[in-house]
Design an enzyme around this catalytic site. Structure first.
Site, PDB file in Angstrom:
ATOM      1  N   GLY A  50      22.076   0.753 -45.835  1.00  0.00           N
ATOM      2  CA  GLY A  50      22.929   0.292 -46.931  1.00  0.00           C
ATOM      3  C   GLY A  50      24.147   1.184 -47.051  1.00  0.00           C
ATOM      4  N   CYS A  76      18.014   4.319 -41.696  1.00  0.00           N
ATOM      5  CA  CYS A  76      19.297   4.825 -42.200  1.00  0.00           C
ATOM      6  C   CYS A  76      19.196   5.120 -43.705  1.00  0.00           C
ATOM      7  CB  CYS A  76      20.394   3.822 -41.857  1.00  0.00           C
ATOM      8  SG  CYS A  76      22.017   4.552 -41.933  1.00  0.00           S
ATOM      9  N   TYR A  77      19.820   4.315 -44.565  1.00  0.00           N
ATOM     10  CA  TYR A  77      19.684   4.543 -46.011  1.00  0.00           C
ATOM     11  C   TYR A  77      18.203   4.559 -46.405  1.00  0.00           C
ATOM     12  CZ  TYR A  77      19.835   3.695 -51.033  1.00  0.00           C
ATOM     13  OH  TYR A  77      19.637   3.776 -52.382  1.00  0.00           O
ATOM     14  N   HIS A 163      19.722   2.993 -36.203  1.00  0.00           N
ATOM     15  CA  HIS A 163      19.373   1.576 -36.347  1.00  0.00           C
ATOM     16  C   HIS A 163      18.657   1.055 -35.087  1.00  0.00           C
ATOM     17  CE1 HIS A 163      21.625   0.829 -40.053  1.00  0.00           C
ATOM     18  NE2 HIS A 163      22.492   1.711 -39.590  1.00  0.00           N
ATOM     19  N   GLU A 165      17.326  -1.722 -34.821  1.00  0.00           N
ATOM     20  CA  GLU A 165      17.508  -3.176 -34.777  1.00  0.00           C
ATOM     21  C   GLU A 165      18.772  -3.601 -34.037  1.00  0.00           C
ATOM     22  OE1 GLU A 165      17.941  -1.172 -37.286  1.00  0.00           O
ATOM     23  OE2 GLU A 165      19.303  -1.902 -38.832  1.00  0.00           O
ATOM     24  N   ASP A 220      27.495 -23.750 -33.133  1.00  0.00           N
ATOM     25  CA  ASP A 220      26.539 -24.120 -34.187  1.00  0.00           C
ATOM     26  C   ASP A 220      26.703 -25.577 -34.613  1.00  0.00           C
ATOM     27  OD1 ASP A 220      25.820 -21.510 -34.063  1.00  0.00           O
ATOM     28  OD2 ASP A 220      26.666 -20.922 -35.996  1.00  0.00           O
ATOM     29  N   LYS A 364      21.575 -17.134 -34.218  1.00  0.00           N
ATOM     30  CA  LYS A 364      22.649 -17.583 -33.319  1.00  0.00           C
ATOM     31  C   LYS A 364      22.197 -17.786 -31.864  1.00  0.00           C
ATOM     32  CE  LYS A 364      27.212 -18.063 -32.941  1.00  0.00           C
ATOM     33  NZ  LYS A 364      28.012 -18.904 -33.844  1.00  0.00           N
TER      34      LYS A 364
END
Ligand code: XMP
Length: 508
Positions: A50, A76-77, A163, A165, A220, A364
């Site tokens: 965050g 992280c945060y 991170h 991710e 999309d 996506k």
């Protein structure tokens, strides 16, 4: 089920995306809205990153989070919040860490099992954990000697300053997999992007009714409209709005694509005068985005009414909404910083259209996989993303027809060259932007004083992070010469070498 608490990171969706790849169900919740029951039902809890500092104490959250007894991973945060909550200390760093960093792994027994002692990870933080809470141990450090990962093994509470991710953390998936295994969570495959499942869902929702859909030529809306077309054929009405801010030859390309794919109804609406007149002399990026968003809705609504007069009742609005648009996004949480307004169509309620959103559960990259399974060709599915506000966000400051001509032409030269030299497919997104600064040059014996073009080409997986592509010097030389020789009004070309973060992909 893992509950992901969104503390406002731009990457929260990615955590959920990665868990889906690992066949684990996840639910994103805001930290002050997650209920005691949801925490009770969770098999594990992940605390996202965050933009805030834990020392500001600004963020409200359900205090049960820290005594729910579930395995926990803070990123992280979230890592700092864990340290702060259990009695560690956090300090603002003199040196901030952004981008790729080398991790020294001290303990490869659980979270880093199967990994090397040196790992490349993605950092994006100011504060750092300086003293560990009781019962925690350091699992990894960075070159600057900071606590990059920590654990309280007994309570299965883990923190990572970086991170895992994001794609740029090379073995991030393995780290998340290790966490899942330690939590004892079963991994079960879902059928979210199976074409038959998607088409059957559309048929069930729409029944005998008709659907109208705004299409952009992008992946999309193409995949969503094609799935709807497969389900209901000539009861689908596609509308493509020319905002006057499209790339060179885009209108013809999209029209041809829809015809070639056998869509029964495709309507191209030329609304360029409306958009360009409303944008005249507007310089603020957010203001430009808002004008374009509102004008789009107005034009689209008008077209739908015309279509209803011509073809009878239309009950549904088809949308290419994907999963990250539907869950509590970073933008909807008070803790997140708004980076840019995105141009997603929300029609006024009095239009009374029901929604059909076949990609609602997909990320996506899963949309492309579905497109392939539906039979769409790679040329259509591998098109570079193009933002809704179009060239407006690539002409910095005020927009006029001459600047549109310049950026459109320069962009076309760049795109053609990427195709000719076979780089188009290796690049995730590329474009030219017009920088409204004039510099002095000399062409022939004449002094020139003209605009600058910036070329940007990035690699990315999900647009959350991006890296500039080191295109070969001869190629850039060729493109730069061609632009300066052929585009009137440009005498200088630069190549953008900014990563995201800290930059964004688009300029506005
Ligand atoms: P940024 O500039 O935020 O862009 O790094 C990330 C990706 O999103 C695209 N983009 C948009 N797409 N409507 C869209 O449909 C928008 O308003 C919009 N703004 C940015 C951008 O091209 C990149 O792929």
């Amino acid at each position: 089920m893992i509950v992901i608490l969104n503390f406002g990171s731009q990457f929260t969706h990615l955590i959920s995306r990665r868990l889906r790849d690992l066949h684990v169900e996840a639910k994103i919740r805001l930290p002050d809205q997650v209920t005691d029951q949801e925490l009770e039902d969770a098999q594990a809890v992940i605390l996202s990153g965050g933009p805030n500092s834990v020392m500001d104490e600004k963020i409200d959250y359900n205090k049960k989070i820290f005594n729910c007894g579930k395995p926990m991973l803070g990123l992280c945060y979230g890592h700092q919040l864990i340290a702060h909550n259990f009695g560690g200390t956090i300090s603002p760093s003199h040196t901030r860490e952004y981008g790729a960093a080398q991790l020294t792994v001290l303990d490869t027994s659980d979270l880093f099992e199967g990994l090397d002692q040196t790992e490349t990870v993605w950092m994006s933080h100011g504060d750092s954990v300086t003293t560990l809470p009781d019962n925690f141990q350091v699992l990894a450090t960075t070159q600057q000697g900071k606590v990059a990962a920590m654990a309280d093994h007994k309570r299965r509470i883990f923190g990572m300053q970086f991170h895992p991710e994001v794609h740029h953390t090379k073995h991030g998936m393995r780290m998340l997999q290790n966490f899942i295994s330690m939590c004892g969570i079963a991994q079960k495959k879902q059928n979210t992007h199976d074409p038959e499942h998607i088409i059957a869902g559309i048929t069930k929702t729409v029944g005998d009714a008709s659907v109208v859909m705004g299409v952009s030529g992008g992946v999309d809306s193409l995949v969503a409209s094609y799935a709807i077309h497969k389900a209901i054929n000539d009861r689908l009405f596609c509308v493509y709005v020319d905002t006057g801010l499209m790339r060179q030859d885009e209108n013809a390309y999209v029209q041809h694509m829809y015809e070639q794919l056998g869509f029964a109804h495709f309507k191209l609406v030329d609304a360029s005068d409306i958009f360009l007149s409303r944008l005249a002399n507007v310089t603020d990026p957010e203001e430009k985005r808002k004008i374009i968003g509102h004008s789009f809705i107005e034009v689209f609504q008008h077209t739908i009414n015309q279509m209803k007069d011509e073809h009878g009742e239309i009950t549904f609005l088809g949308q290419g909404t994907i999963y990250p648009d539907t869950i509590e996004s970073a933008e909807s949480s008070e803790t997140a910083h708004k980076i840019k307004s995105h141009h997603n169509v929300t029609l006024p309620e009095d239009m009374k259209l029901k929604l059909v959103e076949p990609l609602r559960m997909l990320y996506k990259d899963e949309v492309r996989t579905l497109g392939t399974s539906l039979g769409l060709c790679d040329d259509y599915l591998n098109r570079h993303p193009f933002p809704g506000p179009g060239l407006a966000v690539r002409i910095l400051g005020s927009i006029d027809k001459d600047k549109i001509r310049i950026v459109r032409h320069a962009d076309h030269i760049f795109m053609q060259a990427l195709g000719e030299f076979n780089y188009y497919k290796d690049v995730w997104q590329a474009f030219a932007a017009l920088l409204p600064v004039k510099t002095v040059g000399v062409m022939g014996d004449t002094r020139t004083y003209e605009y600058m073009i910036s070329l940007r080409a990035v690699t990315s997986v999900d647009a959350m992070t991006a890296d500039w592509v080191p295109l070969p010097a001869e190629f850039l030389h060729y493109v730069s010469n061609k632009i300066i020789n052929e585009v009137n009004g440009v005498n200088r070309v630069v190549y953008d070498i900014t990563q995201k973060p800290p930059g964004t992909i688009e300029y506005e």
